[in-house]
Design an enzyme around this catalytic site. Structure first.
Site, mmCIF file in Angstrom:
data_model
loop_
_atom_site.group_PDB
_atom_site.id
_atom_site.type_symbol
_atom_site.label_atom_id
_atom_site.label_comp_id
_atom_site.label_asym_id
_atom_site.label_seq_id
_atom_site.Cartn_x
_atom_site.Cartn_y
_atom_site.Cartn_z
ATOM 1 N N HIS A 255 1.495 0.191 3.124
ATOM 2 C CA HIS A 255 1.856 -0.245 1.758
ATOM 3 C C HIS A 255 2.529 0.922 1.040
ATOM 4 O O HIS A 255 2.143 2.081 1.201
ATOM 5 C CB HIS A 255 0.613 -0.703 0.994
ATOM 6 C CG HIS A 255 0.957 -1.383 -0.296
ATOM 7 N ND1 HIS A 255 1.301 -0.685 -1.432
ATOM 8 C CD2 HIS A 255 1.054 -2.699 -0.620
ATOM 9 C CE1 HIS A 255 1.587 -1.546 -2.406
ATOM 10 N NE2 HIS A 255 1.445 -2.774 -1.937
ATOM 11 N N GLU B 108 8.750 -5.370 1.046
ATOM 12 C CA GLU B 108 8.386 -5.068 -0.333
ATOM 13 C C GLU B 108 9.307 -3.977 -0.889
ATOM 14 O O GLU B 108 9.020 -2.780 -0.729
ATOM 15 C CB GLU B 108 6.932 -4.590 -0.401
ATOM 16 C CG GLU B 108 5.932 -5.622 0.083
ATOM 17 C CD GLU B 108 4.598 -5.489 -0.626
ATOM 18 O OE1 GLU B 108 4.139 -6.476 -1.176
ATOM 19 O OE2 GLU B 108 4.038 -4.378 -0.639
ATOM 20 N N GLU C 119 2.361 2.021 -1.870
ATOM 21 C CA GLU C 119 1.497 2.868 -2.708
ATOM 22 C C GLU C 119 0.719 3.858 -1.847
ATOM 23 O O GLU C 119 0.430 4.983 -2.266
ATOM 24 C CB GLU C 119 0.574 1.988 -3.567
ATOM 25 C CG GLU C 119 1.360 1.324 -4.701
ATOM 26 C CD GLU C 119 0.750 0.057 -5.268
ATOM 27 O OE1 GLU C 119 -0.402 -0.285 -4.929
ATOM 28 O OE2 GLU C 119 1.444 -0.599 -6.068
ATOM 29 N N GLY D 116 5.160 -4.238 -8.752
ATOM 30 C CA GLY D 116 4.478 -3.950 -10.009
ATOM 31 C C GLY D 116 5.423 -3.714 -11.175
ATOM 32 O O GLY D 116 5.007 -3.261 -12.236
ATOM 33 N N SER E 167 6.459 -8.413 -7.372
ATOM 34 C CA SER E 167 6.458 -9.192 -8.616
ATOM 35 C C SER E 167 6.621 -10.695 -8.394
ATOM 36 O O SER E 167 7.328 -11.373 -9.145
ATOM 37 C CB SER E 167 7.529 -8.650 -9.577
ATOM 38 O OG SER E 167 7.252 -7.302 -9.911
ATOM 39 N N ASN F 108 -2.975 -8.940 -2.703
ATOM 40 C CA ASN F 108 -3.372 -7.528 -2.627
ATOM 41 C C ASN F 108 -4.003 -7.154 -3.966
ATOM 42 O O ASN F 108 -3.300 -7.032 -4.965
ATOM 43 C CB ASN F 108 -2.135 -6.667 -2.347
ATOM 44 C CG ASN F 108 -2.446 -5.181 -2.431
ATOM 45 O OD1 ASN F 108 -3.618 -4.776 -2.394
ATOM 46 N ND2 ASN F 108 -1.412 -4.352 -2.546
ATOM 47 N N TRP F 109 -5.318 -6.983 -3.944
ATOM 48 C CA TRP F 109 -6.035 -6.720 -5.193
ATOM 49 C C TRP F 109 -5.989 -5.241 -5.578
ATOM 50 O O TRP F 109 -6.542 -4.857 -6.605
ATOM 51 C CB TRP F 109 -7.485 -7.195 -5.086
ATOM 52 C CG TRP F 109 -7.631 -8.677 -4.878
ATOM 53 C CD1 TRP F 109 -6.623 -9.614 -4.881
ATOM 54 C CD2 TRP F 109 -8.845 -9.408 -4.653
ATOM 55 N NE1 TRP F 109 -7.143 -10.869 -4.664
ATOM 56 C CE2 TRP F 109 -8.509 -10.776 -4.521
ATOM 57 C CE3 TRP F 109 -10.191 -9.037 -4.535
ATOM 58 C CZ2 TRP F 109 -9.464 -11.763 -4.283
ATOM 59 C CZ3 TRP F 109 -11.148 -10.021 -4.303
ATOM 60 C CH2 TRP F 109 -10.784 -11.366 -4.179
ATOM 61 N N LYS F 110 -5.408 -4.428 -4.741
ATOM 62 C CA LYS F 110 -5.279 -2.983 -5.019
ATOM 63 C C LYS F 110 -6.652 -2.398 -5.397
ATOM 64 O O LYS F 110 -7.669 -2.879 -4.905
ATOM 65 C CB LYS F 110 -4.228 -2.749 -6.098
ATOM 66 C CG LYS F 110 -2.917 -3.487 -5.809
ATOM 67 C CD LYS F 110 -1.768 -2.993 -6.638
ATOM 68 C CE LYS F 110 -0.563 -3.896 -6.402
ATOM 69 N NZ LYS F 110 0.694 -3.244 -6.643
HETATM 70 C C1 PEP Z 1 1.912 -5.394 -3.816
HETATM 71 O O1 PEP Z 1 1.105 -4.626 -4.309
HETATM 72 O O2 PEP Z 1 1.976 -5.515 -2.590
HETATM 73 C C2 PEP Z 1 2.782 -6.160 -4.712
HETATM 74 C C3 PEP Z 1 3.718 -6.887 -4.198
HETATM 75 O O3 PEP Z 1 2.536 -6.048 -6.067
HETATM 76 P P1 PEP Z 1 3.190 -6.916 -7.254
HETATM 77 O O4 PEP Z 1 3.139 -8.361 -6.838
HETATM 78 O O5 PEP Z 1 2.337 -6.633 -8.436
HETATM 79 O O6 PEP Z 1 4.584 -6.443 -7.407
#
Ligand code: PEP
Length: 257
Positions: free
Chosen positions: A100, A172, A102, A178, A218, A14-16
């Site tokens: 997601h 998640e 976010e 993050g 993470s 996931n490049w956000k």
């Molecule tokens: C995500 O954005 O779905 C995610 C898992 O981010 P990160 O790996 O940076 O925690």
């Protein structure tokens, strides 16, 4: 519950909101070249919407699939600012990320809209990847099961079994996204088992047996092996580490059997 591990592993990035078209195409080209020989793990990347055409063009005829990070339920209409699942499909997406944290947190995405987005994705030929997860307070209060089951119940809603079997779930935990704090394998497995048990109770057995449940939060090369050793973890949704070619490729390497 741990049905036989017939589920093919999937590693998704996931490049956000990172990488405009030029940077995204270069990043995708590096991944494409490094991951060319990977046949035993499914691979997907979720660039920001504006970079999708550049990435699709770069990875065409490779083993990398592309998804959209957020789409509404509508193919077209007066929905300013929205992404259409039909248009995402038209420009070459195979996946749609739904719910997601976010998007839920920053843009007020609701469980009901997550359900509509899954339906919209399915209608237009996209594979939904549904994100669920609890906050640190919910986990501390012993509400893990209740929170996950509520998110799943509304997100799956009226899907029938054949539709449900096409959904991939990404567990998640909000406290791990993050933050650099990864769920321990025990904590991840606990949640993944809740999810698979819910699927088993809600749909015919083949749905729970086929559904891939990814861990996200993470993930790095240094912790992926322990997570993948859990019987109900079928891959990972990777945020931060997917922005680094070496780090993402190391995670994919660790997922190969
Ligand atoms: C995500 O954005 O779905 C995610 C898992 O981010 P990160 O790996 O940076 O925690």
């Amino acid at each position: 519950m741990s049905p036989t591990r017939s589920r093919r592993r999937l590693i998704a990035g996931n490049w956000k909101l990172q990488f405009g078209p030029t940077h995204a195409a270069a990043h995708a080209a590096a991944l494409r070249d490094r991951l060319l020989a990977v046949e035993d793990v499914d691979l997907a990347v979720f660039p920001t919407a504006m970079s999708i055409p550049a990435v699709v063009d770069t990875v065409k005829r490779s083993n990398l699939r592309v998804g959209v990070q957020w789409a509404c339920a509508h193919a077209e209409g007066a929905y300013t600012g929205a992404n259409s699942p039909a248009m995402a499909r038209e420009i070459g997406c195979g996946w749609v990320l739904c719910g997601h944290s976010e998007v839920r947190g920053d843009f007020g995405e609701t469980d009901a809209r997550v359900h509509a987005a899954i339906r919209g994705g399915l209608k237009h030929g996209l594979l939904p990847m549904l994100c669920v997860g609890e906050s640190v307070e919910e986990r501390a209060a012993g509400r893990l099961r209740e929170v996950l089951e509520r998110q799943l119940e509304v997100a799956y809603g009226s899907l029938h079994a054949d539709e449900a079997a096409t959904v991939t779930i990404a567990y998640e935990p909000l406290w791990a996204i993050g933050t650099g704090v990864t769920a321990t394998p025990d904590k991840a497995q606990e949640a993944h088992a809740v999810i698979r048990k819910w699927l088993l109770g809600r749909f015919p057995e083949f749905v729970a047996a086929q559904t891939r449940v990814l861990y996200g939060g993470s993930v790095k090369a240094s912790n992926i092996a322990g997570l993948l050793a859990c019987p109900d973890v079928d891959g990972a949704l990777v945020g931060g580490a997917s922005l680094d070619v070496d780090a993402f490729c190391a995670i994919v390497d660790a997922a190969r059997r």
